[in-house]
Scaffold this motif. Structure first.
Motif, PDB file in Angstrom:
ATOM      1  N   ILE A 169       1.050  -1.157  -0.372  1.00 11.13           N
ATOM      2  CA  ILE A 169       0.261  -0.220   0.332  1.00 11.13           C
ATOM      3  C   ILE A 169       0.499   1.497   0.252  1.00 11.13           C
ATOM      4  CG2 ILE A 169      -2.119  -1.056   0.804  1.00 11.13           C
ATOM      5  CD1 ILE A 169      -1.195   0.306   3.537  1.00 11.13           C
ATOM      6  N   TRP A 170       2.242   1.437   0.803  1.00 11.43           N
ATOM      7  CA  TRP A 170       2.907   2.662   0.529  1.00 11.43           C
ATOM      8  C   TRP A 170       4.096   2.234  -1.072  1.00 11.43           C
ATOM      9  CZ3 TRP A 170       1.036   5.094   4.211  1.00 11.43           C
ATOM     10  CH2 TRP A 170       0.605   5.020   4.948  1.00 11.43           C
ATOM     11  N   ASP A 171       4.146   0.825  -1.602  1.00 15.37           N
ATOM     12  CA  ASP A 171       5.087   1.415  -2.774  1.00 15.37           C
ATOM     13  C   ASP A 171       4.765   2.908  -3.307  1.00 15.37           C
ATOM     14  OD1 ASP A 171       6.134  -0.001  -5.292  1.00 15.37           O
ATOM     15  OD2 ASP A 171       4.363   0.668  -6.011  1.00 15.37           O
ATOM     16  N   ALA A 172       3.615   3.731  -3.758  1.00 21.69           N
ATOM     17  CA  ALA A 172       4.060   4.775  -4.687  1.00 21.69           C
ATOM     18  C   ALA A 172       5.084   6.309  -3.597  1.00 21.69           C
ATOM     19  CB  ALA A 172       3.166   5.285  -4.722  1.00 21.69           C
ATOM     20  N   GLN A 173       4.857   5.266  -2.133  1.00 23.04           N
ATOM     21  CA  GLN A 173       5.911   7.020  -1.800  1.00 23.04           C
ATOM     22  C   GLN A 173       7.120   6.316  -1.646  1.00 23.04           C
ATOM     23  OE1 GLN A 173       2.414   5.452  -0.370  1.00 23.04           O
ATOM     24  NE2 GLN A 173       1.725   7.342  -0.291  1.00 23.04           N
ATOM     25  N   LYS A 174       7.185   4.439  -1.426  1.00 22.17           N
ATOM     26  CA  LYS A 174       8.613   4.424  -1.346  1.00 22.17           C
ATOM     27  C   LYS A 174       9.017   4.100  -2.906  1.00 22.17           C
ATOM     28  CE  LYS A 174       7.235   0.844   1.778  1.00 22.17           C
ATOM     29  NZ  LYS A 174       7.245  -0.918   2.406  1.00 22.17           N
ATOM     30  N   ASP A 175       8.271   4.446  -3.961  1.00 16.74           N
ATOM     31  CA  ASP A 175       9.187   4.507  -5.206  1.00 16.74           C
ATOM     32  C   ASP A 175       9.941   5.906  -5.136  1.00 16.74           C
ATOM     33  OD1 ASP A 175       8.612   2.142  -5.804  1.00 16.74           O
ATOM     34  OD2 ASP A 175       7.144   2.731  -7.117  1.00 16.74           O
ATOM     35  N   MET A 176       8.858   7.042  -4.151  1.00 18.22           N
ATOM     36  CA  MET A 176       9.543   8.474  -4.601  1.00 18.22           C
ATOM     37  C   MET A 176      10.582   8.070  -3.850  1.00 18.22           C
ATOM     38  SD  MET A 176       6.324  10.408  -4.886  1.00 18.22           S
ATOM     39  CE  MET A 176       4.621   9.737  -3.850  1.00 18.22           C
ATOM     40  N   LEU A 177      10.684   7.367  -2.841  1.00 20.81           N
ATOM     41  CA  LEU A 177      12.411   7.339  -2.097  1.00 20.81           C
ATOM     42  C   LEU A 177      13.398   7.006  -2.728  1.00 20.81           C
ATOM     43  CD1 LEU A 177      13.561   8.546   0.764  1.00 20.81           C
ATOM     44  CD2 LEU A 177      12.924   6.105   1.826  1.00 20.81           C
TER      45      LEU A 177
END
Length: 204
Positions: A169-177
């Motif tokens: 569920i946090w894939d987008a945030q981890k990708d941006m990181l």
């Protein structure tokens, strides 16, 4: 040796073209491959089109090429199913981290942005560094929005594979990181290599 350095971008472009064509043959999902190939082709054509107007350093081209090759592999297999077993051993509950590394390599374009700003004398090093990080962060956020739009519009397996969240569920945030960390890493290389200073020395 000087001649080899001069033609490095040309050789890299030829190698990537062949690589792209080969991996475009019989991909796992043609639909996903088309969606993933679009940004690769756009960036590649922009680099070719801008070559005569502004030639980056060989190091910049080499760093930018990493993402082109990496993303092309991901487009062939779909990012969640690239058969690199060692990536499954990285921390993350058995997740295939191929796309995370791809996002990290997107950050390498911060190197080219800093080089462009400094060789154009548009700002000094510290400001170029900050701007280049923000540039990558904005690209990262924009791409996540595009992924979301495509996944919703396309739906089905193709939409899920293009999104590549693999249930996180946090894939987008981890990708941006990952994008941001890649930018910081490449800018550390820039501070050490300083291609803008090398060009100044070459002119003297």
């Amino acid at each position: 040796m000087t001649k080899a350095r001069h033609y490095f971008p040309h050789l890299l472009a030829v190698a990537f073209t062949i690589f792209f064509i080969v991996l475009g043959i019989n991909p796992v999902s043609r639909q996903v491959w088309i969606a993933e190939a679009v940004p690769v082709v756009v960036i590649f054509l922009l680099l070719i089109g801008s070559f005569r107007l502004f030639r980056f350093s060989n190091l910049a081209y080499g760093l930018m090429a990493i993402w082109l090759f990496w993303h092309t592999i991901g487009g062939h297999y779909t990012f969640a199913h690239v058969p690199f077993e060692w990536l499954q051993l990285l921390p993350g509950e058995g997740r295939n981290h191929f796309d995370r590394i791809g996002h990290f390599s997107i950050g390498f374009y911060a190197f080219a942005m800093a080089e462009w700003l400094l060789r154009r004398d548009l700002c000094e090093l510290k400001l170029a560094t900050v701007f280049s990080i923000f540039f990558i962060m904005s690209i990262a956020a924009g791409y996540e929005i595009i992924e979301w739009w495509y996944a919703v519009a396309e739906g089905g397996d193709a939409g899920i594979e293009f999104l590549g969240s693999q249930g996180d569920i946090w894939d987008a945030q981890k990708d941006m990181l990952a994008d941001t960390l890649g930018a910081i890493f490449s800018l550390l290389i820039y501070w050490f290599a300083r291609p803008d200073k090398q060009e100044e020395r070459a002119k003297k």
